[in-house]
Design an enzyme around this catalytic site. Structure first.
Site, PDB file in Angstrom:
ATOM      1  N   CYS A 381     -13.609 -27.698   9.531  1.00 22.69           N
ATOM      2  CA  CYS A 381     -12.447 -26.874   9.232  1.00 22.69           C
ATOM      3  C   CYS A 381     -12.701 -26.044   7.969  1.00 22.69           C
ATOM      4  O   CYS A 381     -13.492 -25.107   8.014  1.00 22.69           O
ATOM      5  CB  CYS A 381     -11.192 -27.745   9.112  1.00 22.69           C
ATOM      6  N   HIS A 515     -11.410 -30.408  14.299  1.00 25.49           N
ATOM      7  CA  HIS A 515     -11.536 -31.731  13.669  1.00 25.49           C
ATOM      8  C   HIS A 515     -12.084 -32.738  14.681  1.00 25.49           C
ATOM      9  O   HIS A 515     -11.312 -33.460  15.332  1.00 25.49           O
ATOM     10  CB  HIS A 515     -10.184 -32.197  13.138  1.00 25.49           C
ATOM     11  N   GLU A 517     -13.399 -35.549  14.249  1.00 25.95           N
ATOM     12  CA  GLU A 517     -13.146 -36.945  13.881  1.00 25.95           C
ATOM     13  C   GLU A 517     -11.916 -37.508  14.593  1.00 25.95           C
ATOM     14  O   GLU A 517     -11.798 -38.724  14.777  1.00 25.95           O
ATOM     15  CB  GLU A 517     -12.983 -37.089  12.366  1.00 25.95           C
TER      16      GLU A 517
END
Length: 543
Positions: A381, A515, A517
C-alpha cells in the site's frame, strides 16, 4: 436451524475472547460443522476505519469492503471462512440505522427506545443470513459491567429466551489471577464477574478461565459451586506458546466436547491434522531469517496484526523461523547512520501501509537501501507508493516527486483517486470529503503481465486482492518510472490503476497497492509472503 454461542468477557479486557471464539469455531469446524463468527463492538464509531491503530489496533477489511475489528482477522485465519460486512456491527452503526429510520418516519410515531428498538436491531443482526449454518458464534466486545455494552447483553438475554437452551449457549471468558504474596490462584474475580453477568439476566453455561498457572481441581470445583455451572464446564485456559496452539490446547481441556454436550450433540473426534502440522512447522523450523519492518505504528504490535501473522505463515511455508524487527521509520529521518546500522543485519525489508506524512522520508530511505544493496523488498500500500517515489527521485530523475497526501507538489507521482469502477458502478471521491468509509475498500481484480515476477509468484494472470487506500500511483508517470527500471507488472482491468510494481534487475523487489496480509492463513500462506520469506532465506545464505 443454527445454534448460537454467545461469548462475553469479564474482570479485565484483553483476555482473548477473539482467539477463544476463533479456536472454538475451528474445533467445531474440524468436527464437520458449518460455522460463522460475528463481533459486536459497543463503541459509538460506525466502524473502526477512522480510528488510530494505537486506539484499536489494525483495521481488518473484508472482501465486500467493510472496515472491521481485528478479531475478524483471527476468525478468517482460523476457519478460512471469509468474513462479511454483516459479521461486525458497532453501537454507532446500530444507532445510525435507527436514527435514519426515525427520521424517515418508519416507526410510525412511536417513541424510539433502547428496548425494544436497539435490542431488536442487535438481534436482527445476530440472526441475519444464518440458515445454512450449524453454529453462529457471537462475541460481545468489552467487559461485562461496561455501560456501553448493556444493550448487547440485554439483546442476548432476550435472544436466549426466545431461542431456548437447546439452541443457545453462553460462554464467559474470565480471569483467575495468581497472587504471589498468597501463593495461590484467586477465584473471587471470576465469582464477581459471573454474578454481574447473571444480574443482567445471562447465566453462563461454560466458563473459560484464563490463568498463568494450572487451575487445581479444588479451585475448579469452587468456581463451579459459586458460579452455578458444572465442574466440567470450568475450562482452564493457560497462556500458549503460539496463538496457533490454542485450538489444540482448548481441545485437550475439553472445550469443544463440553459445548457439544450442552447442545445434546454427539460427534466423532475432530480432524486436527492440519493444526498439528501448523504447530510442527512453527516449533520445528529448519532455519531462520530476520526481516525488518519499517513503519510508523511499530510501538503497538496489534497495529500490524495481520502482517505479523502473514510473515509467520510465510515462515511456516518455508519451514523457517521469521524474526521480525519492528523499526520506527522516523529514526531514519533524524540519523543517516541509523539506516545502515538498522538495515544491514536484515535478510529482507518490508515497508507496510499507513497514512500521513510522518515517517514517509524514512520509508523512502529504507526502499533506497533495499534497492541499492539488493536486499529483498516488499512494499504494501503506502510502501508501494514510497517505492515509486524513491524510484522517481533516484532512478527516473524526477527529484521533486512526492504524494499529494503530504501536501501540494509539482510532481504528484502519488495522488488521490477521484474515481474508479467497482461492482456497484463508478465510485467518485473528492479531496475534502468525509474520511470514514470513503476509501477504495474491499476486493478488486488485477491483471498481471505474463512474463512478470508477480505472475510467477501467484502462478496466475488474474488475481483478486483486498484494498484500503485513498491515494494511488499516478499512471501518467508509468513511462518515466519504467525507464528507470520500475516495471508496472499488475494493473486494474481498465489499465488505469497500478496494482503491482517490481524491479527485474533486483533479486526480489515487489510493491503492491493492496493488502495481501488480509488473505493469508496458517494452513494457506499467501504466495507473496511465501515468496518473500523464501527470498529472505536465500539472502541469509549470502551473508
Amino acid at each position: 436451524m443454527a445454534r448460537f454461542i454467545f461469548i462475553t468477557g469479564g474482570v479485565v479486557s484483553s483476555l482473548g475472547k477473539g482467539l477463544m471464539a476463533a479456536s472454538l469455531a475451528a474445533l467445531l469446524q474440524a468436527r464437520g460443522y458449518r460455522v460463522r463468527i460475528r463481533k459486536f463492538d459497543p463503541y459509538l464509531n460506525v466502524d473502526p476505519g477512522t480510528m488510530s491503530p494505537y486506539q484499536h489496533g489494525e483495521v481488518y477489511v473484508t472482501d465486500d469492503g467493510a472496515e472491521t475489528d481485528l478479531d475478524l482477522g483471527h476468525y478468517e485465519r482460523f476457519t478460512g471462512v471469509s468474513a462479511r460486512q454483516s459479521d461486525n456491527v458497532t453501537s454507532g452503526r446500530i444507532y445510525q440505522q435507527i436514527i435514519a429510520k426515525e427520521r424517515r418516519g418508519d416507526y410510525l410515531g412511536a417513541t424510539v427506545q433502547v428496548i425494544p428498538h436497539v435490542t431488536d436491531a442487535i438481534k436482527e443482526f445476530a440472526q441475519a443470513d444464518t440458515d445454512d449454518l450449524d453454529f453462529v458464534l457471537c462475541e460481545i466486545g468489552g467487559t461485562v459491567g461496561d455501560i456501553e455494552s448493556l444493550p448487547f447483553i440485554e439483546a442476548i438475554r432476550q435472544l436466549r429466551n426466545e431461542l431456548g437452551r437447546e439452541q443457545s449457549c453462553s460462554v464467559h471468558v474470565t480471569l483467575v489471577p495468581y497472587v504471589s504474596a498468597a501463593g495461590e490462584l484467586k477465584t473471587k474475580p471470576t465469582q464477581h464477574s459471573v454474578r454481574e453477568l447473571t444480574s443482567l439476566g445471562v447465566q453462563p453455561d461454560l466458563l473459560l478461565c484464563r490463568c498463568e498457572r494450572p487451575l487445581p481441581d479444588g479451585e475448579r470445583a469452587k468456581i463451579a459451586l459459586f458460579c452455578n455451572v458444572r465442574k466440567e464446564a470450568v475450562i482452564p485456559a493457560l497462556d500458549a506458546t503460539s496463538i496457533y496452539a490454542v485450538p489444540l490446547q482448548y481441545h485437550e481441556e475439553g472445550l469443544d466436547a463440553e459445548v457439544l454436550r450442552h447442545f445434546g450433540l454427539t460427534s466423532s473426534l475432530p480432524d486436527l491434522s492440519r493444526w498439528n502440522d501448523i504447530i510442527d512447522r512453527y516449533h520445528n523450523p529448519e532455519g531462520e531469517v530476520t526481516i525488518g519492518v519499517v513503519g510508523k505504528y511499530v510501538g503497538l504490535p496489534d497495529a500490524y496484526k495481520s502482517l505479523n501473522e502473514a510473515l509467520i505463515h510465510g515462515g511456516m511455508a518455508n519451514r523457517v523461523k521469521v524474526n521480525i524487527r519492528w523499526i520506527d521509520a522516523e529514526i531514519f529521518e533524524q540519523d543517516d547512520a541509523a539506516i545502515a546500522a538498522q538495515l544491514e543485519p536484515m535478510h529482507a525489508i518490508l515497508v507496510p501501509g499507513g497514512f500521513g506524512e510522518r515517517g514517509s522520508e524514512g520509508k523512502i530511505a529504507a526502499v533506497r537501501f533495499a534497492r541499492e544493496r539488493k536486499v529483498p523488498f516488499l512494499g504494501i500500500c503506502l510502501g508501494m507508493q514510497m517505492a515509486c517515489i524513491e524510484g522517481a527521485r533516484n532512478t527516473a530523475g524526477i527529484s521533486a516527486a512526492s504524494s499529494t497526501e503530504f501536501g501540494p507538489t509539482r510532481e504528484p507521482v502519488v495522488g488521490i483517486i477521484t474515481e474508479w469502477m467497482s461492482e456497484e458502478g463508478l465510485q467518485t471521491r473528492s479531496q475534502g470529503g468525509d474520511l470514514g468509509g470513503t476509501m477504495r475498500l474491499g476486493a478488486y481484480p488485477a491483471e498481471l503481465a505474463g512474463n512478470s515476477q508477480a505472475a510467477s509468484i501467484y502462478g496466475a494472470r488474474q488475481i483478486s486482492e483486498r484494498h484500503r487506500h485513498r491515494y494511488e500511483v499516478n499512471v501518467a508517470y508509468r513511462e518515466a518510472l519504467e525507464k528507470g527500471g520500475l516495471v508496472f507488472s499488475g494493473m486494474s482491468p481498465d489499465g488505469l490503476l497500478p496494482e503491482i510494481i517490481e524491479r527485474p534487475d533486483h533479486p526480489w523487489f515487489v510493491g503492491v497497492q493492496f493488502h495481501p496480509e488480509l488473505k493469508s492463513k496458517p494452513f494457506d500462506p499467501h504466495p507473496l509472503f511465501s515468496g518473500f520469506v523464501a527470498a529472505a532465506l536465500r539472502q541469509s545464505r549470502l551473508v
